[in-house]
Design a protein around this motif. Structure first.
Motif, PDB file in Angstrom:
ATOM      1  N   ALA A 134       0.823  -1.217   0.000  1.00  0.00           N
ATOM      2  CA  ALA A 134       0.000   0.000   0.000  1.00  0.00           C
ATOM      3  C   ALA A 134       0.854   1.262   0.000  1.00  0.00           C
ATOM      4  O   ALA A 134       0.363   2.339   0.351  1.00  0.00           O
ATOM      5  N   SER A 135       2.111   1.148  -0.408  1.00  0.00           N
ATOM      6  CA  SER A 135       3.001   2.313  -0.375  1.00  0.00           C
ATOM      7  C   SER A 135       2.617   3.352  -1.424  1.00  0.00           C
ATOM      8  O   SER A 135       2.861   4.540  -1.238  1.00  0.00           O
ATOM      9  N   ASP A 136       2.026   2.938  -2.531  1.00  0.00           N
ATOM     10  CA  ASP A 136       1.501   3.851  -3.539  1.00  0.00           C
ATOM     11  C   ASP A 136       0.501   3.086  -4.391  1.00  0.00           C
ATOM     12  O   ASP A 136       0.351   1.863  -4.269  1.00  0.00           O
ATOM     13  N   GLN A 137      -0.211   3.794  -5.244  1.00  0.00           N
ATOM     14  CA  GLN A 137      -1.279   3.157  -6.006  1.00  0.00           C
ATOM     15  C   GLN A 137      -0.734   2.111  -6.980  1.00  0.00           C
ATOM     16  O   GLN A 137      -1.363   1.076  -7.213  1.00  0.00           O
ATOM     17  N   ASP A 138       0.442   2.361  -7.553  1.00  0.00           N
ATOM     18  CA  ASP A 138       1.029   1.407  -8.482  1.00  0.00           C
ATOM     19  C   ASP A 138       1.324   0.084  -7.781  1.00  0.00           C
ATOM     20  O   ASP A 138       1.064  -0.998  -8.316  1.00  0.00           O
ATOM     21  N   ALA A 139       1.859   0.162  -6.571  1.00  0.00           N
ATOM     22  CA  ALA A 139       2.147  -1.056  -5.810  1.00  0.00           C
ATOM     23  C   ALA A 139       0.855  -1.797  -5.481  1.00  0.00           C
ATOM     24  O   ALA A 139       0.764  -3.025  -5.633  1.00  0.00           O
ATOM     25  N   TYR A 140      -0.154  -1.052  -5.017  1.00  0.00           N
ATOM     26  CA  TYR A 140      -1.417  -1.698  -4.649  1.00  0.00           C
ATOM     27  C   TYR A 140      -2.038  -2.405  -5.855  1.00  0.00           C
ATOM     28  O   TYR A 140      -2.503  -3.546  -5.752  1.00  0.00           O
ATOM     29  N   ASP A 141      -2.038  -1.739  -6.993  1.00  0.00           N
ATOM     30  CA  ASP A 141      -2.620  -2.340  -8.195  1.00  0.00           C
ATOM     31  C   ASP A 141      -1.860  -3.599  -8.603  1.00  0.00           C
ATOM     32  O   ASP A 141      -2.464  -4.579  -9.071  1.00  0.00           O
ATOM     33  N   ALA A 192      -9.914  -4.540  -7.789  1.00  0.00           N
ATOM     34  CA  ALA A 192      -9.834  -3.145  -7.335  1.00  0.00           C
ATOM     35  C   ALA A 192     -10.155  -2.158  -8.444  1.00  0.00           C
ATOM     36  O   ALA A 192     -10.778  -1.115  -8.202  1.00  0.00           O
ATOM     37  N   ALA A 193      -9.767  -2.485  -9.681  1.00  0.00           N
ATOM     38  CA  ALA A 193     -10.013  -1.565 -10.795  1.00  0.00           C
ATOM     39  C   ALA A 193     -11.498  -1.397 -11.088  1.00  0.00           C
ATOM     40  O   ALA A 193     -11.902  -0.426 -11.737  1.00  0.00           O
TER      41      ALA A 193
END
Length: 577
Positions: free
Chosen positions: A188-195, A468-469
């Motif tokens: 969850a460090s940034d949106q790219d990681a979460y995705d 999530a998307a």
């Protein structure tokens, strides 16, 4: 306060209405048997923002609570006959009213506990209780009450204090969970990681981290089955990490759970509903949405129009400045399919890509008192791919504890599609012949005095890989439509409450109510309490990972510009790579 329409002629409906100021324009629409169209109605009353909330329960009531605090006129429409109340249609074979599904209240439910304090709801909960995890091989682990122990840095406290309660899982297997610390810091460090984590399954993540098969089978999968109601191969890695962190690992006492001392409807939601009514909110049951016909537009002042069924037959049209949809995945998919303005929006059309999981609930009244080691129990691998819980309600709920010679138990089955075709007798036999001996091995087989067997298709959201998307945010592309519920999108920047939980549903309800209030020109007043902050070492670790990812991203971008070298890697697994 409302004009209540029945399936009668328009003139009779007008005569039967009380001449009080209505909150909303409600038009009774003709049915196939009606011979004339109703005239439009106009009310001579001061203009006040009007918001319709679709769906009761935690999300819908949370939205209504926030909206009434802001000063809006609010109505809650629900398909159930009695929003927030015990559904009288669910009866045992002997005629007892039943609330299906037992719901825990976890240590971090700050907003729900604060609400109940403000409502002066007392003695609603049991003390925090231990829970036991069983497989067909027997007891695997029992959870201690972690808030009673000296607090240690997470996850050390959970690891140390739970260690004596494992009966067979070797320490070597438990230590294979250590490599998951990296993904927990990164995902969850940034949106790219979460995705990136969302696109792979939890099982894939655990395998790549080197988690042992025994640890997965005997602990991790049971955890997932009681928090996200599905096995690891069907769950997003990001959602699984969300749930594991929120329910167990963020702080030492997070896994501690207590239970309602009766039905949640009677002990908690009914007082909440009474409070909302006392503040002017109108709760109407027996209204199922047939479609959103027009979207409200705050910039032009155009109100939206919603078509619903009316009790007794016919339809009603509700006109409002904003709408909050606080229903589950399957219900929302049906609403979108029947609503041209929503179906035309990619935001709402994406809901069709989401899935839900089936649930069965079996409640039994038995002729003898059972003695399970703990009143709440998790049982896995008794049926392939199915998770289950078994609750001894005679210890948890006041109404069942008075007779020491009998027991009332409830077994809830998750990811239960393979069980729904079974007969009631077969499901009852599973509980009596397999589950009861597991939690109380010395008990004589009890006789069933009464029973309730309920099946629910698509009852709970499935956080599948890539979901999530397609999940909604509270704010939608339409400035007069908002979403609430435990299936609202998670990820960086969202509230700490994660997974399929009552706290998340209530929090997103408050958030949707606040945003809807602001959209119609009111000042939001509802306070959303934040989750407990990360412990210092976790916050430092996450910040270090963010910096590492940023540096790796810059390096990858620079290398990608050089001839013959690959571009930036797909996804965001900086630590896993």
């Amino acid at each position: 306060m409302f004009i209540k329409m029945r399936r009668v002629g328009w003139n009779e409906a007008i005569r039967s209405a009380k001449p009080t100021r209505p909150f909303f324009h409600v038009h009774a629409l003709v049915t196939a048997s009606d011979s004339s169209s109703p005239p439009s109605q106009k009310y001579n009353s001061p203009r006040k923002p009007k918001v319709v909330v679709i769906g009761g329960g935690w999300a819908g009531f949370g939205s209504a609570h926030a909206l009434q605090q802001a000063g809006a006129d609010v109505v809650v429409l629900d398909a159930a006959t009695n929003p927030g109340g015990l559904a009288a249609s669910w009866k045992s074979a002997g005629g007892r009213t039943v609330e299906p599904g037992i719901k825990g209240f976890w240590y971090q439910y700050a907003n729900i506990f604060s609400l109940l304090d403000s409502l002066n709801v007392q003695n609603a909960f049991t003390p925090f209780t231990q829970s036991s995890f069983y497989t067909p091989a027997g007891l695997q682990v029992r959870s201690p009450i972690l808030q009673e122990q000296p607090r240690l840095p997470t996850p050390l406290g959970s690891f140390v204090y739970t260690a004596p309660y494992f009966t067979s899982l070797p320490l070597a297997d438990r230590l294979t969970a250590l490599p998951l610390v990296g993904p927990l810091l990164e995902y969850a460090s940034d949106q790219d990681a979460y995705d990136a984590y969302d696109k792979v399954s939890a099982l894939e993540l655990f395998r790549s981290a080197g988690v042992s098969r025994r640890l997965y089978d005997e602990f991790l999968e049971p955890m997932l089955l009681v928090t996200l109601f599905a096995p690891g191969h069907k769950l997003s890695a990001a959602a699984a990490l969300d749930a594991l962190y929120y329910f167990a690992l963020a702080h030492q006492p997070d896994f501690d759970t207590r239970w309602c001392r009766g039905s949640v409807s009677e002990r908690i939601l009914t007082p909440f509903a009474d409070h909302l009514r006392s503040r002017g909110v109108v709760l109407l049951g027996g209204r199922q949405v047939l479609g959103l016909k027009e979207v409200p537009d705050a910039t032009t002042g155009r109100q939206g129009r919603l078509l619903v069924t009316a009790p007794g037959g016919g339809t009603e049209e509700w006109v409002a400045d904003a709408f909050v949809f606080a229903v589950g995945v399957c219900a929302m998919q049906r609403i979108v399919a029947a609503s041209e303005p929503l179906a035309a929006s990619p935001f709402f059309a994406a809901f069709s890509n989401l899935a839900a999981s089936d649930v069965a609930a079996v409640r039994l009244w038995l002729d003898r008192r059972l003695r399970p080691a703990t009143p709440s129990n998790v049982l896995v691998r008794f049926d392939p791919g199915v998770g289950s819980t078994l609750f001894h309600l005679s210890e948890l709920q006041d109404e069942y504890g008075s007779d020491p010679s009998t027991s009332v138990v409830e077994a809830d089955f998750y990811h239960a599609a393979s069980l729904l075709p079974l007969s009631d007798e077969d499901l009852v036999d599973k509980v009596v012949e397999k589950m009861l001996p597991a939690v109380d091995p010395g008990a004589i087989r009890p006789r069933v005095l009464d029973q309730s067997v309920l099946r629910f298709r698509g009852a709970v959201s499935l956080f599948s890989p890539g979901c999530a998307a397609h999940m909604p945010t509270v704010q939608t592309p339409y400035d007069g439509i908002f979403m609430a519920g435990d299936w609202v999108r998670q990820g960086p920047g969202t509230h700490a409450a994660k997974g399929l939980c009552q706290e998340k549903a209530y929090v997103t309800g408050l958030q949707a109510g606040n945003q809807a209030a602001q959209a119609v020109g009111l000042r939001p007043n509802a306070v959303v309490l934040p989750g407990e902050a990360d412990e210092t070492h976790i916050a430092a670790g996450r910040e270090a990972v963010r910096r590492l990812r940023a540096a790796a991203g810059r390096l990858g971008s620079n290398l990608g510009r050089l001839p013959g070298l690959p571009s930036r890697a797909l996804g965001g697994f900086t630590l896993m790579r």
